[in-house]
Write a protein that holds these residues in place. Structure first.
Motif, PDB file in Angstrom:
ATOM      1  N   GLU A   1      -7.934 -31.702  55.328  1.00 49.65           N
ATOM      2  CA  GLU A   1      -8.657 -31.308  56.531  1.00 49.65           C
ATOM      3  C   GLU A   1      -9.968 -30.598  56.213  1.00 49.65           C
ATOM      4  OE1 GLU A   1      -5.863 -28.982  58.765  1.00 49.65           O
ATOM      5  OE2 GLU A   1      -4.961 -30.763  59.689  1.00 49.65           O
ATOM      6  N   GLU A   2     -10.042 -29.970  55.026  1.00 49.59           N
ATOM      7  CA  GLU A   2     -11.259 -29.252  54.636  1.00 49.59           C
ATOM      8  C   GLU A   2     -11.442 -29.347  53.127  1.00 49.59           C
ATOM      9  OE1 GLU A   2     -13.279 -24.764  54.959  1.00 49.59           O
ATOM     10  OE2 GLU A   2     -11.175 -25.091  55.490  1.00 49.59           O
ATOM     11  N   CYS A   3     -12.657 -29.688  52.716  1.00 47.81           N
ATOM     12  CA  CYS A   3     -12.963 -29.823  51.289  1.00 47.81           C
ATOM     13  C   CYS A   3     -13.743 -28.615  50.788  1.00 47.81           C
ATOM     14  CB  CYS A   3     -13.789 -31.080  51.031  1.00 47.81           C
ATOM     15  SG  CYS A   3     -12.996 -32.624  51.546  1.00 47.81           S
ATOM     16  N   TRP A   4     -13.671 -28.384  49.486  1.00 46.70           N
ATOM     17  CA  TRP A   4     -14.496 -27.366  48.853  1.00 46.70           C
ATOM     18  C   TRP A   4     -15.935 -27.868  48.779  1.00 46.70           C
ATOM     19  CZ3 TRP A   4     -13.033 -22.517  47.804  1.00 46.70           C
ATOM     20  CH2 TRP A   4     -11.669 -22.239  47.690  1.00 46.70           C
ATOM     21  N   PRO A   5     -16.910 -26.950  48.683  1.00 49.19           N
ATOM     22  CA  PRO A   5     -18.290 -27.394  48.459  1.00 49.19           C
ATOM     23  C   PRO A   5     -18.369 -28.302  47.234  1.00 49.19           C
ATOM     24  CG  PRO A   5     -18.266 -25.063  48.982  1.00 49.19           C
ATOM     25  CD  PRO A   5     -16.832 -25.483  48.821  1.00 49.19           C
ATOM     26  N   ARG A   6     -19.339 -29.231  47.251  1.00 51.57           N
ATOM     27  CA  ARG A   6     -19.518 -30.287  46.244  1.00 51.57           C
ATOM     28  C   ARG A   6     -18.621 -31.488  46.525  1.00 51.57           C
ATOM     29  NH1 ARG A   6     -19.778 -27.069  40.442  1.00 51.57           N
ATOM     30  NH2 ARG A   6     -21.350 -25.540  41.038  1.00 51.57           N
ATOM     31  N   PHE A   7     -17.830 -31.416  47.615  1.00 53.46           N
ATOM     32  CA  PHE A   7     -16.990 -32.531  48.036  1.00 53.46           C
ATOM     33  C   PHE A   7     -17.222 -32.760  49.525  1.00 53.46           C
ATOM     34  CE2 PHE A   7     -14.966 -30.968  44.264  1.00 53.46           C
ATOM     35  CZ  PHE A   7     -14.400 -32.077  43.648  1.00 53.46           C
ATOM     36  N   SER A   8     -17.031 -34.008  49.961  1.00 52.83           N
ATOM     37  CA  SER A   8     -17.156 -34.333  51.382  1.00 52.83           C
ATOM     38  C   SER A   8     -15.945 -35.119  51.841  1.00 52.83           C
ATOM     39  CB  SER A   8     -18.437 -35.132  51.639  1.00 52.83           C
ATOM     40  OG  SER A   8     -19.564 -34.284  51.587  1.00 52.83           O
ATOM     41  N   LEU A   9     -15.544 -34.870  53.085  1.00 54.24           N
ATOM     42  CA  LEU A   9     -14.351 -35.488  53.643  1.00 54.24           C
ATOM     43  C   LEU A   9     -14.675 -36.859  54.227  1.00 54.24           C
ATOM     44  CD1 LEU A   9     -11.346 -34.672  54.193  1.00 54.24           C
ATOM     45  CD2 LEU A   9     -12.094 -33.966  56.470  1.00 54.24           C
ATOM     46  N   ASN A  10     -13.946 -37.880  53.785  1.00 55.61           N
ATOM     47  CA  ASN A  10     -14.189 -39.217  54.321  1.00 55.61           C
ATOM     48  C   ASN A  10     -13.233 -39.526  55.470  1.00 55.61           C
ATOM     49  OD1 ASN A  10     -11.721 -39.869  53.169  1.00 55.61           O
ATOM     50  ND2 ASN A  10     -12.588 -41.030  51.469  1.00 55.61           N
ATOM     51  N   ALA A  11     -13.367 -40.711  56.054  1.00 50.08           N
ATOM     52  CA  ALA A  11     -12.588 -41.089  57.236  1.00 50.08           C
ATOM     53  C   ALA A  11     -11.094 -41.182  56.945  1.00 50.08           C
ATOM     54  CB  ALA A  11     -13.088 -42.426  57.777  1.00 50.08           C
ATOM     55  N   GLU A  12     -10.729 -41.403  55.678  1.00 48.57           N
ATOM     56  CA  GLU A  12      -9.319 -41.516  55.309  1.00 48.57           C
ATOM     57  C   GLU A  12      -8.673 -40.159  55.038  1.00 48.57           C
ATOM     58  OE1 GLU A  12     -11.690 -43.509  53.755  1.00 48.57           O
ATOM     59  OE2 GLU A  12     -11.269 -45.030  55.271  1.00 48.57           O
ATOM     60  N   GLY A  13      -9.459 -39.073  55.111  1.00 50.28           N
ATOM     61  CA  GLY A  13      -8.912 -37.745  54.866  1.00 50.28           C
ATOM     62  C   GLY A  13      -8.846 -37.387  53.404  1.00 50.28           C
ATOM     63  N   SER A  14      -9.729 -37.961  52.596  1.00 50.78           N
ATOM     64  CA  SER A  14      -9.804 -37.643  51.165  1.00 50.78           C
ATOM     65  C   SER A  14     -11.137 -36.982  50.858  1.00 50.78           C
ATOM     66  CB  SER A  14      -9.653 -38.914  50.325  1.00 50.78           C
ATOM     67  OG  SER A  14      -8.393 -39.515  50.533  1.00 50.78           O
ATOM     68  N   CYS A  15     -11.147 -36.145  49.833  1.00 46.00           N
ATOM     69  CA  CYS A  15     -12.370 -35.461  49.424  1.00 46.00           C
ATOM     70  C   CYS A  15     -13.085 -36.273  48.348  1.00 46.00           C
ATOM     71  CB  CYS A  15     -12.049 -34.062  48.901  1.00 46.00           C
ATOM     72  SG  CYS A  15     -11.441 -32.939  50.172  1.00 46.00           S
ATOM     73  N   VAL A  16     -14.310 -36.644  48.647  1.00 48.75           N
ATOM     74  CA  VAL A  16     -15.121 -37.433  47.727  1.00 48.75           C
ATOM     75  C   VAL A  16     -16.098 -36.498  47.019  1.00 48.75           C
ATOM     76  CG1 VAL A  16     -16.773 -39.317  47.524  1.00 48.75           C
ATOM     77  CG2 VAL A  16     -14.924 -39.456  49.205  1.00 48.75           C
ATOM     78  N   GLU A  17     -16.125 -36.557  45.705  1.00 51.52           N
ATOM     79  CA  GLU A  17     -17.011 -35.668  44.949  1.00 51.52           C
ATOM     80  C   GLU A  17     -18.456 -36.148  45.027  1.00 51.52           C
ATOM     81  OE1 GLU A  17     -17.313 -33.455  40.596  1.00 51.52           O
ATOM     82  OE2 GLU A  17     -15.857 -35.067  40.906  1.00 51.52           O
ATOM     83  N   CYS A  18     -19.352 -35.206  45.315  1.00 50.02           N
ATOM     84  CA  CYS A  18     -20.776 -35.540  45.404  1.00 50.02           C
ATOM     85  C   CYS A  18     -21.361 -35.694  44.000  1.00 50.02           C
ATOM     86  CB  CYS A  18     -21.545 -34.441  46.153  1.00 50.02           C
ATOM     87  SG  CYS A  18     -20.949 -34.152  47.838  1.00 50.02           S
ATOM     88  N   ASN A  19     -22.240 -36.640  43.849  1.00 51.92           N
ATOM     89  CA  ASN A  19     -22.945 -36.813  42.567  1.00 51.92           C
ATOM     90  C   ASN A  19     -24.425 -37.033  42.858  1.00 51.92           C
ATOM     91  OD1 ASN A  19     -22.748 -39.349  43.671  1.00 51.92           O
ATOM     92  ND2 ASN A  19     -21.844 -40.323  41.873  1.00 51.92           N
ATOM     93  N   GLY A  20     -25.033 -35.971  43.409  1.00 55.33           N
ATOM     94  CA  GLY A  20     -26.431 -36.037  43.815  1.00 55.33           C
ATOM     95  C   GLY A  20     -27.355 -36.516  42.712  1.00 55.33           C
ATOM     96  N   MET A  21     -28.364 -37.280  43.100  1.00 55.23           N
ATOM     97  CA  MET A  21     -29.328 -37.847  42.164  1.00 55.23           C
ATOM     98  C   MET A  21     -30.529 -36.923  42.024  1.00 55.23           C
ATOM     99  SD  MET A  21     -27.675 -40.576  41.379  1.00 55.23           S
ATOM    100  CE  MET A  21     -28.894 -41.614  40.538  1.00 55.23           C
ATOM    101  N   GLY A  22     -31.311 -37.146  40.997  1.00 55.06           N
ATOM    102  CA  GLY A  22     -32.550 -36.398  40.803  1.00 55.06           C
ATOM    103  C   GLY A  22     -32.361 -35.141  39.979  1.00 55.06           C
ATOM    104  N   GLU A  23     -33.447 -34.400  39.800  1.00 57.64           N
ATOM    105  CA  GLU A  23     -33.464 -33.223  38.929  1.00 57.64           C
ATOM    106  C   GLU A  23     -32.497 -32.144  39.385  1.00 57.64           C
ATOM    107  OE1 GLU A  23     -36.713 -29.938  37.221  1.00 57.64           O
ATOM    108  OE2 GLU A  23     -37.347 -31.556  38.585  1.00 57.64           O
ATOM    109  N   TYR A  24     -32.310 -31.997  40.702  1.00 54.90           N
ATOM    110  CA  TYR A  24     -31.474 -30.923  41.234  1.00 54.90           C
ATOM    111  C   TYR A  24     -30.191 -31.464  41.868  1.00 54.90           C
ATOM    112  CZ  TYR A  24     -35.953 -28.585  40.663  1.00 54.90           C
ATOM    113  OH  TYR A  24     -37.128 -28.105  40.135  1.00 54.90           O
TER     114      TYR A  24
END
Length: 361
Positions: free
Chosen positions: A50-73
């Motif tokens: 129902e709630e993910c930690w920062p650096r993760f986002s909740l998808n429609a299936e109720g799973s936390c997807v880890e962010c892998n942002g592009m670029g220098e930052y």
């Protein structure tokens, strides 16, 4: 003979239902251990997050997807598009002080420095500054120094947050002093949190000294809640008791039996049998505070050999090595490695293949 299609479908549905009931794992450690996953709070039946930690986002299936942002930052991305984890929506500030500016997720989904100089936090997509750096505020559309030196933050010249011992006065727009011996207050009349060693007087609300010697925090002058840490006091029924053992830092439950010692030079440790503070049994040991027989830290120029239970000279790693320690990373984690060489020499190599070579200067 093949099973009927309807039966196969039923079996598949049952397997899916069984798996779904226990597929969510709640990570109670957060960023301290991301190997447990990114879910902060699972649903009541543990079927989805129902709630993910920062650096993760909740998808429609109720799973936390880890962010892998592009670029220098990209590593500063705290929330992303779960369907495209490289597209960052929100970026965190710099917790370790490596950056002197804030970041935001721009229209391209990349973490980008806030456009306004001195801005510490800005809005997603357009980068509009919301908060400036400490001791600065938005004045005439720019991040400028607060007019009030006591202000931690300000807005348009008005102090909005103050340092400990003062509060933002809305009538004057400046920081005004809290009552005497007060650490935090909402106004001049009443203290919310007293300074260390002080507690609120029930009759007046003023912060007065805690009655018990060694008390760090008291709910009332006569009732101590916390004794001074690591200086030889322990809390007993609302009062601080002084440890009787010489060099003792903690003696919880018995003033004559020390659990942790605190010698100025770190050369004494607790004897778990007698409760005394005895000199470290390991030669060249600089810290054995909780057990005199086991060294926690060797003095400069030595490292602790866990197998031999002794401090070994750094010169055994290389004749010119003057300081060393155990690696906290790499293929041989915990192995000793040279960190400093003598005058005219410099450290070269990596992991356990570290040596002192002649300086080029």
């Amino acid at each position: 003979m093949r099973a009927p299609l309807s039966l196969l479908a039923l079996c598949a549905a049952l397997l899916l239902a069984t798996g779904a009931a226990a597929k969510c794992t709640e990570n109670t450690e957060g960023w301290d251990d991301l190997s447990l996953g990114g879910c902060k709070t699972c649903s009541a039946d543990n079927s989805t997050c129902e709630e993910c930690w920062p650096r993760f986002s909740l998808n429609a299936e109720g799973s936390c997807v880890e962010c892998n942002g592009m670029g220098e930052y990209g590593a500063y991305c705290t929330r992303c598009d779960p369907e495209d984890p490289s597209f960052c929506l929100e970026c965190r500030g710099d917790d370790e002080g490596n950056l002197d500016f804030g970041l935001y997720g721009n229209e391209e989904g990349k973490c980008t420095p806030c456009p306004l100089e001195g801005c510490q936090e800005c809005a997603p997509l357009n980068g509009t500054c919301q908060y400036c750096r400490v001791k600065q505020g938005l004045i005439d559309g720019k991040c400028q120094a607060c007019e009030d030196d006591s202000a931690l933050f300000c807005n348009g010249g008005v102090s909005t947050e103050c340092y400990s011992g003062s509060f933002p006065d809305t009538s004057t727009g400046t920081c005004q002093a809290c009552p005497a011996n007060c650490d935090r207050c909402a106004g001049a009349g009443v203290c919310d949190v007293c300074d260390i060693g002080f507690g609120p007087d029930a009759a007046t609300g003023a912060c007065v000294p805690c009655e018990s010697e060694g008390c760090q925090s008291c709910s009332s002058p006569g009732v101590c809640d916390m004794c001074e840490y690591f200086v030889g006091y322990w809390l007993d029924g609302g009062a601080c008791q002084k440890c009787a053992v010489k060099h003792c830092a903690q003696c919880d439950g018995d003033v004559d039996f020390c659990n942790i010692c605190n010698h100025p030079k770190g050369e004494y440790g607790a004897n778990p049998t007698t409760g005394a503070c005895d000199k470290c049994a390991v030669a060249d040991c600089a810290n054995c505070e909780d057990d005199y027989a086991r060294c926690r830290l060797c003095r400069d120029g030595f490292y602790y050999d866990e197998a031999a239970k002794q401090c070994v000279a750094c010169s055994t790693l290389d004749p010119h090595c003057t300081d060393c320690g155990a690696m906290g990373y790499g293929p041989q984690e915990g192995a000793p490695t040279c960190t400093e060489c003598g005058q005219g020499w410099e450290v070269a190599g990596e992991y356990t293949d570290v040596r002192c070579i002649k300086s080029k200067d």
